[in-house]
Design a protein around this motif. Sequence first.
Motif, short mmCIF file in Angstrom:
data_model
loop_
_atom_site.label_atom_id
_atom_site.label_comp_id
_atom_site.label_asym_id
_atom_site.label_seq_id
_atom_site.Cartn_x
_atom_site.Cartn_y
_atom_site.Cartn_z
N ILE A 28 4.00 5.51 -5.30
CA ILE A 28 3.98 5.62 -6.78
C ILE A 28 3.01 6.69 -7.21
O ILE A 28 3.29 7.53 -8.09
N ALA A 29 1.82 6.65 -6.54
CA ALA A 29 0.82 7.66 -6.91
C ALA A 29 1.38 9.06 -6.68
O ALA A 29 1.23 9.95 -7.52
N GLY A 51 3.68 14.03 -8.73
CA GLY A 51 4.83 14.96 -8.76
C GLY A 51 5.36 15.13 -10.15
O GLY A 51 5.64 16.25 -10.58
N ALA A 52 5.46 13.96 -10.85
CA ALA A 52 5.97 14.02 -12.23
C ALA A 52 5.05 14.83 -13.10
O ALA A 52 5.50 15.67 -13.89
N GLU A 53 3.74 14.56 -12.92
CA GLU A 53 2.77 15.32 -13.72
C GLU A 53 2.87 16.81 -13.42
O GLU A 53 2.88 17.64 -14.34
N ASP A 54 2.98 17.09 -12.12
CA ASP A 54 3.13 18.50 -11.74
C ASP A 54 4.36 19.12 -12.42
O ASP A 54 4.32 20.23 -12.95
N GLN A 88 0.84 -1.21 0.00
CA GLN A 88 0.00 0.00 0.00
C GLN A 88 0.88 1.25 0.00
O GLN A 88 0.65 2.20 -0.73
N ARG A 89 1.91 1.21 0.84
CA ARG A 89 2.82 2.36 0.90
C ARG A 89 3.48 2.61 -0.45
O ARG A 89 3.58 3.73 -0.92
#
Length: 431
Positions: free
Chosen positions: A73-74, A79-82, A67-68
Amino acid sequence: MAPSLLAAVGGLLFLFSFSSAQTRGDSVALCNPNDGFVSTYCPTTCGVADYMLRYMPEVNKDLDDLQRDLDSIANLTQGAEDTVVYMKDSATSAQKSSPDSYFKKSSSMLEDVLRFEKTIITQEQQIFELQNLISSNERRMADLKQLSIQLQQKCSETCKESVEIQPTTGTDCQDVANKGATTSGLYYVKPAKATEQFLVYCEIDSFGRGFTVIQRRRDGSVDFHKDWVQYKQGFGYLSPDDTTEFWLGNEKMHLLTASTTIPTVLRIELVDWEGTKKYADYTMFRVGSEADMYRLTYGYYFGGDAGDAFDGFDFGDDPSDKFYTLHNGMQFSTFDKDNDKYDGNCALQDGSGWWMNRCHAAHLNGKYYQGGRYTEKDAGEFGYDNGIIWVTWHNRWYSLKETTMKLIPLSRITAGGQQAGVKQFGGLGDS
Ligand SMILES: [Ca+2]
């Protein structure tokens, strides 16, 4: 997704199906483990449950980790998208703003370049001016060198006697005039007692009077601060056009006045700084021999509008002022020969040679003061009245502009009734 993660997911699904079976098994503690269970026999419900329970904590931990990881990853994805959005925005904004900023930068650079160009132009101008100055100076230096060469050539030429000396001679200027000379100028005279002739300036007027000039002040060009020998022999310059200052010399004065039985008049002519002319005459004037220290004597004051300063003057400082400033009978003094009536040295204090008493009311060999008026402060270290003084006209702090002392036989002073006509005396004040 990493392979380990896929395996974990697969295991999770598997475990999930068994976990529902375990929940339903409510007699776990009563289960008796079968030794043969592991590989030989099919497991009982309890066995399966026990088996599952043994692995439960680890699976839960793995799930938590999973889950962590998913969360992480999410987060990373976000962050990458940002970042991508940010970069896109940046790119867009950069595309939009770049031309402007480059323009500004290049404009500023252009301004700098222009400024530097201006500075360069100014400096070039300055350099040009300096070069002009240098060439102009070089030209001047060349001119000066040329002048210097010309002067050197002139100086190396032998000196030619260009002073015109009149041919007539006599015992004095009146004698010269009596012999027909009508022009003022330089003449040789030889008084009776003289062993040789000497040059004098003769002032010959339209009445045929010949004055022998013995002293001349006119512009301060000659320093009258001289010693005994210089006053004896004379100093300064005689000129044919009466433009120079001089003291004819005590010895010549003695010869001119002592050689004759005809009474000689000393005429003193004075000009002040306003241009006013005055005179004083003394008859039976004589200058004694050097043995008598060139003593001054005269018979009496013969007249004139300048007053009788030779007779002393009551300055008001002391009752004996007049007695101690009269000049008749005084010997000549210079700074190096004190023949005065004073404890100190009048000639030294006043810087002149004169017939000093204690010290003077008349002082025609005094220091030359431009403009006339002077003060104690102007009078040097001693601070006494040391100007060209004739106190019966101007006070002792007024130095006269021009003076003349000249001799003429008494018989000629009134020739043609001209004693009153002395205001037209030749030369004096004409400068
Ligand atoms: Ca003395």
